[in-house]
Design a protein around this motif. Structure first.
Motif, PDB file in Angstrom:
ATOM      1  N   SER A 134       0.391  18.673   8.343  1.00 37.17           N
ATOM      2  CA  SER A 134      -0.330  18.905   7.105  1.00 37.17           C
ATOM      3  C   SER A 134      -0.114  18.184   5.982  1.00 37.17           C
ATOM      4  O   SER A 134      -0.686  18.524   5.045  1.00 37.17           O
ATOM      5  CB  SER A 134      -0.023  20.664   6.840  1.00 37.17           C
ATOM      6  OG  SER A 134       1.473  20.783   6.431  1.00 37.17           O
ATOM      7  N   SER A 135       0.933  17.335   6.048  1.00 42.21           N
ATOM      8  CA  SER A 135       1.319  16.330   5.137  1.00 42.21           C
ATOM      9  C   SER A 135       1.545  15.023   5.235  1.00 42.21           C
ATOM     10  O   SER A 135       1.996  14.639   6.708  1.00 42.21           O
ATOM     11  CB  SER A 135       2.361  16.810   4.118  1.00 42.21           C
ATOM     12  OG  SER A 135       3.641  17.129   4.799  1.00 42.21           O
ATOM     13  N   LEU A 136       1.031  14.036   4.530  1.00 46.92           N
ATOM     14  CA  LEU A 136       1.425  12.624   5.192  1.00 46.92           C
ATOM     15  C   LEU A 136       1.796  11.649   3.681  1.00 46.92           C
ATOM     16  O   LEU A 136       1.387  11.904   2.805  1.00 46.92           O
ATOM     17  CB  LEU A 136       0.153  11.937   5.954  1.00 46.92           C
ATOM     18  CG  LEU A 136       0.199  10.567   5.945  1.00 46.92           C
ATOM     19  CD1 LEU A 136       1.194   9.899   6.943  1.00 46.92           C
ATOM     20  CD2 LEU A 136      -1.176   9.813   6.283  1.00 46.92           C
ATOM     21  N   VAL A 137       2.904  11.054   4.027  1.00 49.26           N
ATOM     22  CA  VAL A 137       3.163   9.952   2.995  1.00 49.26           C
ATOM     23  C   VAL A 137       3.470   8.704   3.832  1.00 49.26           C
ATOM     24  O   VAL A 137       4.198   8.666   4.988  1.00 49.26           O
ATOM     25  CB  VAL A 137       4.882  10.289   2.382  1.00 49.26           C
ATOM     26  CG1 VAL A 137       4.922   9.429   1.458  1.00 49.26           C
ATOM     27  CG2 VAL A 137       4.506  11.783   1.637  1.00 49.26           C
ATOM     28  N   ARG A 156       0.878  -1.119  -0.085  1.00 48.30           N
ATOM     29  CA  ARG A 156       0.240  -0.009   0.017  1.00 48.30           C
ATOM     30  C   ARG A 156       0.695   1.075   0.080  1.00 48.30           C
ATOM     31  O   ARG A 156       1.810   1.250   0.621  1.00 48.30           O
ATOM     32  CB  ARG A 156      -0.914  -0.026   1.271  1.00 48.30           C
ATOM     33  CG  ARG A 156      -1.800   1.302   1.173  1.00 48.30           C
ATOM     34  CD  ARG A 156      -2.755   1.369   2.417  1.00 48.30           C
ATOM     35  NE  ARG A 156      -2.063   1.480   3.619  1.00 48.30           N
ATOM     36  CZ  ARG A 156      -2.728   1.610   4.874  1.00 48.30           C
ATOM     37  NH1 ARG A 156      -4.077   1.786   4.810  1.00 48.30           N
ATOM     38  NH2 ARG A 156      -1.958   1.442   5.881  1.00 48.30           N
ATOM     39  N   ALA A 157       0.410   2.191  -0.585  1.00 49.41           N
ATOM     40  CA  ALA A 157       1.038   3.598  -0.841  1.00 49.41           C
ATOM     41  C   ALA A 157      -0.018   4.502  -0.572  1.00 49.41           C
ATOM     42  O   ALA A 157      -1.022   4.437  -1.379  1.00 49.41           O
ATOM     43  CB  ALA A 157       1.788   3.940  -2.120  1.00 49.41           C
ATOM     44  N   GLY A 158       0.251   5.577   0.175  1.00 52.18           N
ATOM     45  CA  GLY A 158      -0.681   6.785   0.567  1.00 52.18           C
ATOM     46  C   GLY A 158      -0.274   7.920   0.655  1.00 52.18           C
ATOM     47  O   GLY A 158       0.851   8.050   1.045  1.00 52.18           O
ATOM     48  N   ALA A 159      -1.050   9.082   0.530  1.00 52.77           N
ATOM     49  CA  ALA A 159      -0.374  10.208   0.750  1.00 52.77           C
ATOM     50  C   ALA A 159      -1.653  11.397   1.220  1.00 52.77           C
ATOM     51  O   ALA A 159      -2.762  10.875   0.661  1.00 52.77           O
ATOM     52  CB  ALA A 159       0.379  10.788  -0.538  1.00 52.77           C
ATOM     53  N   GLY A 160      -1.316  12.361   1.693  1.00 50.15           N
ATOM     54  CA  GLY A 160      -2.386  13.356   2.067  1.00 50.15           C
ATOM     55  C   GLY A 160      -1.773  14.725   2.231  1.00 50.15           C
ATOM     56  O   GLY A 160      -0.598  14.892   2.645  1.00 50.15           O
ATOM     57  N   TYR A 161      -2.436  15.551   2.092  1.00 49.64           N
ATOM     58  CA  TYR A 161      -2.028  17.141   2.174  1.00 49.64           C
ATOM     59  C   TYR A 161      -3.211  18.025   2.611  1.00 49.64           C
ATOM     60  O   TYR A 161      -4.365  17.958   2.090  1.00 49.64           O
ATOM     61  CB  TYR A 161      -1.494  17.714   1.010  1.00 49.64           C
ATOM     62  CG  TYR A 161      -1.063  19.040   1.060  1.00 49.64           C
ATOM     63  CD1 TYR A 161       0.166  19.612   1.935  1.00 49.64           C
ATOM     64  CD2 TYR A 161      -1.825  20.167   0.400  1.00 49.64           C
ATOM     65  CE1 TYR A 161       0.491  20.808   2.163  1.00 49.64           C
ATOM     66  CE2 TYR A 161      -1.412  21.500   0.547  1.00 49.64           C
ATOM     67  CZ  TYR A 161      -0.134  21.702   1.342  1.00 49.64           C
ATOM     68  OH  TYR A 161       0.006  23.141   1.362  1.00 49.64           O
ATOM     69  N   VAL A 162      -3.123  18.963   3.768  1.00 50.82           N
ATOM     70  CA  VAL A 162      -4.192  19.938   3.897  1.00 50.82           C
ATOM     71  C   VAL A 162      -3.595  21.345   3.981  1.00 50.82           C
ATOM     72  O   VAL A 162      -2.196  21.502   4.658  1.00 50.82           O
ATOM     73  CB  VAL A 162      -4.845  19.374   5.284  1.00 50.82           C
ATOM     74  CG1 VAL A 162      -3.889  19.359   6.652  1.00 50.82           C
ATOM     75  CG2 VAL A 162      -5.950  20.358   5.619  1.00 50.82           C
ATOM     76  N   ARG A 163      -4.032  22.130   3.647  1.00 56.92           N
ATOM     77  CA  ARG A 163      -3.746  23.407   3.645  1.00 56.92           C
ATOM     78  C   ARG A 163      -4.583  24.476   4.130  1.00 56.92           C
ATOM     79  O   ARG A 163      -5.970  24.489   3.835  1.00 56.92           O
ATOM     80  CB  ARG A 163      -3.206  24.336   2.413  1.00 56.92           C
ATOM     81  CG  ARG A 163      -2.544  25.619   2.411  1.00 56.92           C
ATOM     82  CD  ARG A 163      -2.021  25.663   1.208  1.00 56.92           C
ATOM     83  NE  ARG A 163      -2.832  25.996   0.078  1.00 56.92           N
ATOM     84  CZ  ARG A 163      -3.542  27.250  -0.558  1.00 56.92           C
ATOM     85  NH1 ARG A 163      -3.404  28.204   0.320  1.00 56.92           N
ATOM     86  NH2 ARG A 163      -4.529  27.013  -1.374  1.00 56.92           N
ATOM     87  N   SER A 164      -4.440  25.297   5.209  1.00 56.15           N
ATOM     88  CA  SER A 164      -5.365  26.167   5.733  1.00 56.15           C
ATOM     89  C   SER A 164      -5.353  27.564   4.906  1.00 56.15           C
ATOM     90  O   SER A 164      -4.411  28.043   4.320  1.00 56.15           O
ATOM     91  CB  SER A 164      -5.233  26.706   7.077  1.00 56.15           C
ATOM     92  OG  SER A 164      -5.996  27.610   7.661  1.00 56.15           O
ATOM     93  N   PHE A 212      -2.990  15.220   9.816  1.00 57.38           N
ATOM     94  CA  PHE A 212      -2.623  13.944   9.641  1.00 57.38           C
ATOM     95  C   PHE A 212      -1.842  13.592  10.636  1.00 57.38           C
ATOM     96  O   PHE A 212      -0.890  14.059  11.243  1.00 57.38           O
ATOM     97  CB  PHE A 212      -2.060  13.938   8.315  1.00 57.38           C
ATOM     98  CG  PHE A 212      -2.860  14.190   6.860  1.00 57.38           C
ATOM     99  CD1 PHE A 212      -3.799  13.274   6.483  1.00 57.38           C
ATOM    100  CD2 PHE A 212      -2.959  15.420   6.403  1.00 57.38           C
ATOM    101  CE1 PHE A 212      -4.453  13.431   5.222  1.00 57.38           C
ATOM    102  CE2 PHE A 212      -3.671  15.730   5.263  1.00 57.38           C
ATOM    103  CZ  PHE A 212      -4.175  14.921   4.848  1.00 57.38           C
ATOM    104  N   TYR A 213      -2.250  12.062  10.824  1.00 64.71           N
ATOM    105  CA  TYR A 213      -1.395  11.376  12.006  1.00 64.71           C
ATOM    106  C   TYR A 213      -1.097  10.123  11.391  1.00 64.71           C
ATOM    107  O   TYR A 213      -1.655   9.471  10.636  1.00 64.71           O
ATOM    108  CB  TYR A 213      -2.243  11.496  13.081  1.00 64.71           C
ATOM    109  CG  TYR A 213      -2.900  12.653  13.857  1.00 64.71           C
ATOM    110  CD1 TYR A 213      -2.119  13.351  14.655  1.00 64.71           C
ATOM    111  CD2 TYR A 213      -4.030  13.202  13.470  1.00 64.71           C
ATOM    112  CE1 TYR A 213      -2.488  14.588  15.416  1.00 64.71           C
ATOM    113  CE2 TYR A 213      -4.525  14.312  13.792  1.00 64.71           C
ATOM    114  CZ  TYR A 213      -3.721  15.029  14.503  1.00 64.71           C
ATOM    115  OH  TYR A 213      -4.290  16.141  15.410  1.00 64.71           O
ATOM    116  N   ALA A 214       0.135   9.506  12.042  1.00 63.96           N
ATOM    117  CA  ALA A 214       0.451   8.101  11.617  1.00 63.96           C
ATOM    118  C   ALA A 214       0.716   7.330  12.857  1.00 63.96           C
ATOM    119  O   ALA A 214       0.624   7.926  14.051  1.00 63.96           O
ATOM    120  CB  ALA A 214       1.981   8.119  10.826  1.00 63.96           C
ATOM    121  N   GLY A 215       0.731   6.143  12.724  1.00 62.71           N
ATOM    122  CA  GLY A 215       0.873   5.072  13.997  1.00 62.71           C
ATOM    123  C   GLY A 215      -0.411   4.294  14.071  1.00 62.71           C
ATOM    124  O   GLY A 215      -1.450   5.066  14.062  1.00 62.71           O
ATOM    125  N   GLY A 216      -0.613   3.079  14.577  1.00 69.96           N
ATOM    126  CA  GLY A 216      -1.607   2.463  15.028  1.00 69.96           C
ATOM    127  C   GLY A 216      -1.714   1.388  14.095  1.00 69.96           C
ATOM    128  O   GLY A 216      -0.925   0.925  13.383  1.00 69.96           O
TER     129      GLY A 216
END
Length: 748
Positions: free
Chosen positions: A615-618, A510-518, A543-547
């Motif tokens: 604000s970003s996740l890979v 699996r590969a995933g990514a995310g981005y948020v900007r205020s 965005f958070y990681a772990g779990g």
């Protein structure tokens, strides 16, 4: 005949068929060991399941400790030796191999006493396989295209002559023809075998016949459900082409409506005009479900759910749901099992939490491929010692089935959100540390995004996928036009691919990514002029990681930028073991400065790490999945490596991007509800240099404020070398590197 091809006489085969099993198992020895020697080219577990001779085994991995303690039939599935079935199993093995292209397989047997029972061994000599030399399909093109024909051919050249794959190819070819309207197509396989050269030619003769259409639709079995409702669930109508996938989609719609216990679609065959009969058996139109449970985060929980099917007709569904949590929190908080950190004696975090919702869903809106949903909700959520999130609102959803298992979802959610927390929380998660602005952030604000999400599932199995892929993507936007005080854009997506390895193993990636900007306008909308231009993002949108479904070497949401908070009293307290110069001081601008030695000497247990989010996740995962059916039925194992990077934090200048790669192992017990999963992740390092934040009171106006602790020597931000490991023992450090996760369902 097959028995003749296997080298058995008709009389011998007849004698085996007429023989009777031993009726009294107590007179037969127990089978304590079953060996299949020489198995190289087929699935050993599948071969063993085809045999009548079985071995005594523990009934379930869940009762394994009882099986080790006692050999009682209460815990054990006892298997006894049957001489007649044992001799039949020799034939079964030969037939099994013959069907898979091994026509010269020989089987020898051995039995011997072992402990309390009997050890049974089948010695298998597989022999050379008969290989497929040529595969031809005649008459299928047109109406099918070459790529479809190739995809349907499960039997391949230069591979063993697997009769099961020949049948599968014929079936897939017929279904493909049916999907283009040729429901009465006839496929005739023909196999020519050259025994001398161990080679075979496979040919499929196709007669597409005519193109069929739906002439009429008859509905039977309905009483309370109007015929119009049933017809709306069908994805075809009179005059349409008669296609297999439309029948399957319609049948799935009927079952997913929960209006029917049983449903079937039958067709009168014979010519190109098909009469389709839809037969249903209605189910109760009301459902009530209650549940009760507990965990170490939410204490005891209770849930009540009421569902009214066919609400005011049209297969409309009404669902009322209520969940109450934190029950017994005040009484259980100090117990060892339920102890939660950071409550600091504040009773607000121990008050009951709740979720209330009322949902109305209208399936088959303007066609069988579109559904609408409306919802009203209210909630009170608590994160121990950090925040209490209160909210209420409504949402509207439109779902369009683009294709089978490919929904496109448009959603609008209007919510009034109010976060109750200490100043440290707003400084961490909102990036605002001024007391006046924090006061504005504590007020109720609108969180009202509009989102578009896409999902496609092309995996071969829901619970144990071995091939195919799953992908998802979501885009979310909120501004003043959506009636939101929080203005932002947010996007995320993931792609999961499954690879079959051999007959039983698989690799999941699996590969995933995310981005948020205020957006800059958020500051003035939620915090007044003092917050204008600040990067304010609601904590739920970070965005958070772990779990258990992310990086399994970390606890839930614990991977990423973090800071340490500390009680200011510990910074200014006089410690006789340290020099007076080691005491922290207030600076002219109202901040705090400490000698680095003071921070280093304070025990790590007095600091509290806080995740900032980003604000970003890979993120990426790879997992090798293998069955353990030879130990226990439906048991599996996994070896995995997870990794993620969470970039940008909430405190400008403090939070840096943080990432990690963690390996681990796990076990799965597959049930009808999904995999019960146990994963043990290994965190490679536990020590981090983290900035320190504390809360101080202004001496003049008596106002509290959040400050970053500086070093007395240089004036730079102080850092603490932090590790949650306590104790100096080798085993203690090893066990503190391990993270255990218990959950249901695959990680991805």
């Amino acid at each position: 005949m097959l028995v003749a091809a296997l080298g058995l006489s008709h009389n011998a085969a007849s004698a085996l068929g007429q023989a009777r099993s031993n009726p009294d198992q107590r007179e037969s020895p127990e089978v304590v060991r079953l060996n299949l020697n020489g198995v190289k080219s087929v699935d050993r577990t599948d071969l063993q399941r085809s045999l009548s001779t079985d071995v005594s085994s523990c009934k379930s991995v869940l009762v394994y400790p009882f099986c080790k303690a006692s050999h009682s039939k209460v815990w054990w599935k006892l298997a006894y030796f049957d001489d007649i079935e044992f001799r039949r199993d020799v034939l079964r093995i030969k037939v099994y191999y013959y069907k898979r292209g091994f026509r010269e397989t020989e089987v020898d047997t051995l039995t011997r006493r072992e402990g309390r029972g009997l050890s049974v061994t089948f010695r298998i000599t597989e022999g050379a396989p008969t290989l497929v030399r040529v595969v031809r399909v005649n008459g299928a093109e047109p109406p099918l295209v070459a790529s479809t024909i190739t995809a349907d051919m499960q039997i391949r050249t230069a591979k063993p002559l697997d009769l099961l794959l020949v049948d599968s190819s014929a079936l897939l070819l017929r279904n493909s023809l049916w999907n283009v309207g040729h429901a009465d197509a006839v496929i005739t396989p023909a196999i020519t075998v050259d025994d001398t050269n161990r080679a075979a030619n496979v040919r499929f003769d196709v007669d597409p016949k005519w193109r069929a259409r739906v002439a009429s639709i008859v509905i039977t079995g309905n009483d309370k459900i109007h015929e119009r409702t049933i017809r709306r669930s069908l994805t075809f109508k009179e005059g349409d082409a008669y296609r297999l996938f439309e029948l399957n989609r319609s049948l799935r719609n009927l079952y997913e409506s929960n209006l029917f216990r049983r449903a079937s679609i039958q067709t009168v065959t014979g010519d190109s005009a098909k009469q389709v009969t839809v037969q249903v058996q209605e189910a109760p139109l009301r459902s009530v479900r209650s549940s009760f449970g507990f965990n170490t985060i939410d204490f005891f929980q209770a849930e009540e759910r009421f569902t009214q099917f066919n609400f005011f007709g049209g297969a409309r569904r009404l669902e009322l749901r209520g969940v109450v949590g934190n029950l017994g929190a005040r009484q259980l908080q100090d117990s060892r099992l339920f102890r939660r950190p950071n409550t600091r004696g504040e009773s607000t975090y121990l008050q009951p939490t709740f979720e209330l919702s009322a949902d109305v869903t209208q399936p088959w809106f303007a066609g069988s491929n579109t559904s609408l949903g409306l919802s009203a909700f209210a909630h009170r959520r608590s994160a121990a010692g950090i925040f209490v999130d209160n909210g209420f609102g409504t949402s509207a959803t439109a779902t369009r089935q683009i294709s089978d298992r490919v929904p496109l979802v448009l959603n609008y959610r209007f919510e009034i959100s109010k976060v109750s927390a200490g100043d440290v929380y707003f400084c961490q998660f909102f990036g605002v540390c001024e007391v006046g602005v924090i006061g504005a952030l504590r007020e109720a604000h609108r969180l009202s995004p509009i989102s578009l999400s896409f999902y496609a599932d092309r995996s071969d199995d829901v619970f144990r996928p071995r091939s195919g892929f799953v992908t998802r993507a979501e885009f979310e936007h909120a501004n003043s036009y959506t009636l939101s005080d929080y203005h932002y854009v947010r996007g995320s997506g993931a792609f999961t691919k499954f690879w079959a390895i051999g007959r039983t193993w698989s690799l999941a990636t699996r590969a995933g990514a995310g981005y948020v900007r205020s957006l800059a306008s958020t500051g003035s909308a939620v915090g007044g002029d003092a917050a204008t231009g600040r990067e304010i993002i609601h904590p739920r949108k970070r965005f958070y990681a772990g779990g258990s479904q992310s990086v399994r070497g970390y606890a839930e949401n614990q991977l990423g930028p973090r800071i340490l908070t500390i009680d200011p009293a510990l910074l200014f307290k006089v410690d006789t073991t340290l020099s007076m110069a080691a005491i922290c001081e207030r600076t002219a601008d109202g901040g705090v400065a400490c000698p680095q030695r003071r921070i280093d000497d304070i025990k790590a247990t007095f600091f509290q790490p806080r995740p900032l989010g980003g604000s970003s996740l890979v993120e990426g995962n790879i997992e090798l999945r293998l069955p353990l059916d030879n130990l226990f039925k439906d048991l599996g194992a996994a070896i995995f490596v997870d990794g993620a990077f969470v970039g940008e934090g909430a405190l400008s200048g403090i939070a840096k991007g943080k990432g990690a790669i963690t390996p681990g192992v796990g076990f799965r017990y597959y049930t009808s509800a999904g995999a019960i999963r146990i994963d043990l992740g290994v965190r490679p390092t536990l020590r981090e240099n983290l900035s320190v934040v504390t809360e101080v009171t202004d001496g003049v106006e008596k106002r509290s404020q959040i400050v970053t602790v500086k070093t007395l020597e240089t004036g730079r931000d102080v850092t603490k070398s932090y590790s949650p490991i306590s104790g100096n023992g080798f085993l203690t450090q090893i066990f503190n590197r391990l993270q255990l996760h218990l959950s249901i369902g695959q990680a991805f």
